[in-house]
Each structure stands twice: as C-alpha cells, then as structure tokens.
Design a protein around this motif. Sequence first.
Motif, PDB file in Angstrom:
ATOM      1  N   HIS A  26      14.319   0.808  14.617  1.00 25.79           N
ATOM      2  CA  HIS A  26      13.201   1.347  15.104  1.00 25.79           C
ATOM      3  C   HIS A  26      13.937   3.077  15.149  1.00 25.79           C
ATOM      4  O   HIS A  26      14.357   3.507  17.076  1.00 25.79           O
ATOM      5  N   GLN A  51      16.715   0.842   9.011  1.00 20.80           N
ATOM      6  CA  GLN A  51      16.166   0.952   9.526  1.00 20.80           C
ATOM      7  C   GLN A  51      14.187   1.314   8.990  1.00 20.80           C
ATOM      8  O   GLN A  51      14.826   1.364   7.224  1.00 20.80           O
ATOM      9  N   CYS A  54       7.041   2.095   8.940  1.00 20.49           N
ATOM     10  CA  CYS A  54       5.858   2.028   9.895  1.00 20.49           C
ATOM     11  C   CYS A  54       4.730   2.292   9.112  1.00 20.49           C
ATOM     12  O   CYS A  54       3.547   2.397   9.429  1.00 20.49           O
ATOM     13  N   GLY A  58       7.017   7.965   8.462  1.00 22.07           N
ATOM     14  CA  GLY A  58       8.371   6.885   8.963  1.00 22.07           C
ATOM     15  C   GLY A  58       9.363   6.140   7.875  1.00 22.07           C
ATOM     16  O   GLY A  58      10.187   6.243   8.038  1.00 22.07           O
ATOM     17  N   ALA A  62      13.190   7.276   6.908  1.00 16.30           N
ATOM     18  CA  ALA A  62      13.801   6.264   6.837  1.00 16.30           C
ATOM     19  C   ALA A  62      14.502   5.866   6.122  1.00 16.30           C
ATOM     20  O   ALA A  62      15.852   6.272   5.578  1.00 16.30           O
ATOM     21  N   HIS A  79       2.333  -0.193   8.144  1.00 18.98           N
ATOM     22  CA  HIS A  79       2.578  -1.201   8.689  1.00 18.98           C
ATOM     23  C   HIS A  79       1.288  -2.334   8.424  1.00 18.98           C
ATOM     24  O   HIS A  79      -0.032  -1.022   8.235  1.00 18.98           O
ATOM     25  N   ASP A 240      14.622  -4.721  16.761  1.00 22.56           N
ATOM     26  CA  ASP A 240      13.329  -4.445  16.764  1.00 22.56           C
ATOM     27  C   ASP A 240      13.287  -3.219  17.847  1.00 22.56           C
ATOM     28  O   ASP A 240      12.044  -3.347  18.354  1.00 22.56           O
TER      29      ASP A 240
END
Length: 291
Positions: A26, A51, A54, A58, A62, A79, A240
């Motif tokens: 991330h 990359q 979530c 984001g 990415a 997520h 992570d």
Amino acid sequence: MPSKNADVPPPLPAPLGVAVADSHTHLDMQSGTVAEALAKAASVGVTTVVQVGCDVRGSQWAAATAAEHDAVHAAVALHPNEAPRVVLGDPDGWSRQGAREAGGEAALDEALAEIDRLAAQPQVRGVGETGLDYFRTGPEGMAAQERSFRAHIEIAKRHGKALVIHDREAHADVLRVLKEEGAPERTVFHCYSGDAEMARICAEHGYFMSFAGNVTFKNAQGLRDALAVAPLELVLVETDAPFLTPAPYRGRPNAPYLIPVTVRAMAAVRGIDEDAMATALSANTARAFDY
C-alpha cells in the motif's frame, strides 16, 4: 510501550541475488514518493510491486500509479471492511475517508461498478483485496461483506484477472464462497493466515499463498508450519506495508525494500538457499498476476 524507534524506518537489508516482487503493498499509506519507494526497493532486488486498493479512491490511485510506473501493477477492490461502511455508513470515521452516511445497496452497486471499470484496464492485474473479515466487522455487516466478495469474484473472472483475498478470522466462509461461486483461475490468499491443514486445502485448489512479515514473528509457528507444507510453486511474498514489518523491526514502518528480510526467513523455513527461494517467488508472482 512503543519503542523510541517506532517512526524510524529500518535499515536497508543486504540485496537479494535474484530479483523478486512484493505481491501486496500500500504505497499510498507509506511516507515519501512512489519513485523513492521503488528506487529503494530496487536497490535491494525488489524490482516489482503490486499496489493494492482498498476503496474506490485507493483503487483509482492504484490504477493511475501502475499506469505511470512500469514496476507497479495494480489490484483494485473494496476491502471487506469497506463494503459495510458503504452500505451502513461509518459514523466513527474509522477509515481514511472519515465519517460517512449510510449509502445503502445502491451505493455499493455504484462502488462495485467503478471497481469493474478499473478492472478492465491492462495495468490492473488483480481484483482485491476482497474477501471476508470477521475481526473488525460485526454480524450486521456480514451480508454486505459477502455480497461484495461474490461481486468481486465475478468481476475477476469476467476480466481474467487474479483474485486477491483478505481472509481474517473467516477461513471456512471464504473457502465456502469460493466453492459456491467458482474461484478465478488465479486466486491469491494475501497475508496468508491459515494453518497447515488449510494450506493443504489451498494447494488442492491451486490457490496461491502469500506470506508477509508476520511469518517472522515469534508467536507465528502456525504460519511457518503452513509455509513448510505449501507447494513451493504456490508461495508468494509480500509486505502489506506499512503494516506487518518483519522481525527484528516489528512495530516500525514497513516498505517494499524490507522484502529480503522475509525472503530469507522463508528460505530458512523451507531449508533452501535464498536464491532458490527468490527464484521461485519471482516466477510465482509473475504467474499469479500474469505479467
């Protein structure tokens, strides 16, 4: 008590002899620029990163970042903890967006439509991190979480992308949903958290298992047991980052340049030399994400 070094980045490890990929990071939550993070990683033999998004914002970031940098591939998703926030709201503002109103099922549909749009882009190699998380989401959020997970499986299959799974305290239900929906051809359990028995089940289905810095933690013998029995051709490595910094730097900021620490620990668990471990990890990540 946090150590006085809590904010100090760990030192650069010795470079790997064989280049590898960080299969899950991330960068948007790490300090410094993307270019700096990639240069620092490349200096120790970590030449590729995935990359991972979530939430909608984001995931857009990415995809845009992967389009700008050859060393970056993107994965896009809501997520598992994001889906209930979209539907039910987030009055505490725990996520990075701050407090949010409940948007209901229509808001989830809208968010999933954007993930679907992003997943079609060539620099997006994965749909994730999706799955189930019973640690942070209570019973009231489970329906939204499962509905979102099923939708992401469908998106991954339709676009021919890898599925990246977040599974926290939900092993049986994650495996059940994958079985009911039919898993995509390439499925990755990110930050693998199951035991050796679950590793055998994953192996039977051809699921990749990605190990993070927590495989180095003293209390993580179960993870090392799982790594010991997982077929080498199904094993990946990840940071992570900024989370799960490997020992002896636990509690300090993680970043892709720390991958060699975890690779060496994994090689020791497998009883092979680090070049053999790195060679397998490099080939496996390219196969998992089809790059």
